[in-house]
Design a protein around this motif. Structure first.
Motif, PDB file in Angstrom:
ATOM      1  N   GLU A  95       0.828  -1.209   0.000  1.00 39.58           N
ATOM      2  CA  GLU A  95       0.000   0.000   0.000  1.00 39.58           C
ATOM      3  C   GLU A  95       0.868   1.267   0.000  1.00 39.58           C
ATOM      4  OE1 GLU A  95      -3.931   1.555   0.001  1.00 39.58           O
ATOM      5  OE2 GLU A  95      -3.294  -0.524  -0.120  1.00 39.58           O
ATOM      6  N   ARG A  96       1.837   1.318   0.902  1.00 34.29           N
ATOM      7  CA  ARG A  96       2.709   2.503   0.993  1.00 34.29           C
ATOM      8  C   ARG A  96       3.620   2.618  -0.222  1.00 34.29           C
ATOM      9  NH1 ARG A  96       6.298   2.935   4.727  1.00 34.29           N
ATOM     10  NH2 ARG A  96       6.390   0.767   5.355  1.00 34.29           N
ATOM     11  N   ASP A  99       1.509   4.073  -2.966  1.00 37.85           N
ATOM     12  CA  ASP A  99       1.271   5.491  -2.653  1.00 37.85           C
ATOM     13  C   ASP A  99       2.476   6.350  -3.018  1.00 37.85           C
ATOM     14  OD1 ASP A  99      -1.268   4.944  -1.655  1.00 37.85           O
ATOM     15  OD2 ASP A  99      -0.648   5.008   0.457  1.00 37.85           O
ATOM     16  N   LYS A 103       2.783   9.227  -5.924  1.00 34.24           N
ATOM     17  CA  LYS A 103       3.199  10.576  -5.518  1.00 34.24           C
ATOM     18  C   LYS A 103       4.391  11.040  -6.363  1.00 34.24           C
ATOM     19  CE  LYS A 103       5.192  13.077  -1.646  1.00 34.24           C
ATOM     20  NZ  LYS A 103       6.160  12.851  -0.607  1.00 34.24           N
TER      21      LYS A 103
END
Length: 193
Positions: A95-96, A99, A103
């Motif tokens: 998930e990170r 992300d 970004k």
């Protein structure tokens, strides 16, 4: 033939088992008594794949193969690459990682990327390497519930669905890991192991 797939990732094992013929039986690390995290300190996919395979061969004495996979994004000069699994740091988090990728690509129009897998195989004293590449692009938001890692944001060339929207059979036919496993299987069956 029975061979160990040197990974703790159950989704990878599931994908590879689905791609192999019945004559090749995959044994997991857990099944050989290996509960520890495998070393992965190399700065290339090849180095990491062989490091993991050699560790299992030396410590457990079984023939095995290991893989390492990286997502290489053109606009990010090939990042996250060999660090794909820990792109956003420890503890590892798909998930990170996604992300952070989204970004870092914010406002960038060139979304070209490729997944690359290297499989290191050790049989007895001999070592072999197999590679698979899947080219595509990174989309701006997640789509799909299947797969793992960066699958929800990666659309392979010639398709309009992400890896996470494909069933396992479809993904195995076109994915980086599927291509590397196909090369591995062709090698093993040609040698009549």
């Amino acid at each position: 033939m029975k061979i160990c797939f040197a990974t703790n990732n159950s989704k990878k094992i599931e994908e590879v088992r689905a791609a192999l013929p019945k004559s090749i039986e995959i044994v997991s690390l857990k099944e050989i008594g290996c509960e520890e995290e495998l070393p992965e300190t190399g700065d290339t996919l090849d180095h990491n794949a062989f490091q993991k395979a050699r560790y299992v061969k030396e410590k457990y004495g079984v023939d095995c193969f290991a893989d390492d996979t990286g997502l290489e994004v053109a606009a990010l000069q090939g990042e996250p690459g060999v660090y794909s699994g820990r792109y956003a740091g420890e503890p590892r988090s798909d998930e990170r990682n996604v992300d952070l990728l989204l970004k870092n690509l914010s406002g960038i129009s060139n979304r070209e990327a490729q997944f690359r897998t290297v499989i290191a195989l050790i049989l007895g004293e001999d070592e072999y390497a197999f590679e698979g590449v899947a080219k595509g692009k990174i989309i701006e938001e997640r789509r799909g519930e299947k797969g793992f890692g960066y699958d929800p944001v990666f659309v392979p060339e010639g398709m309009n669905r992400t890896f996470a929207e494909l069933d396992m059979e479809e993904k195995n036919r076109i994915s980086h890991r599927g291509k590397a496993v196909h090369a591995l299987v062709q090698f093993l069956t040609s040698k009549n192991f």
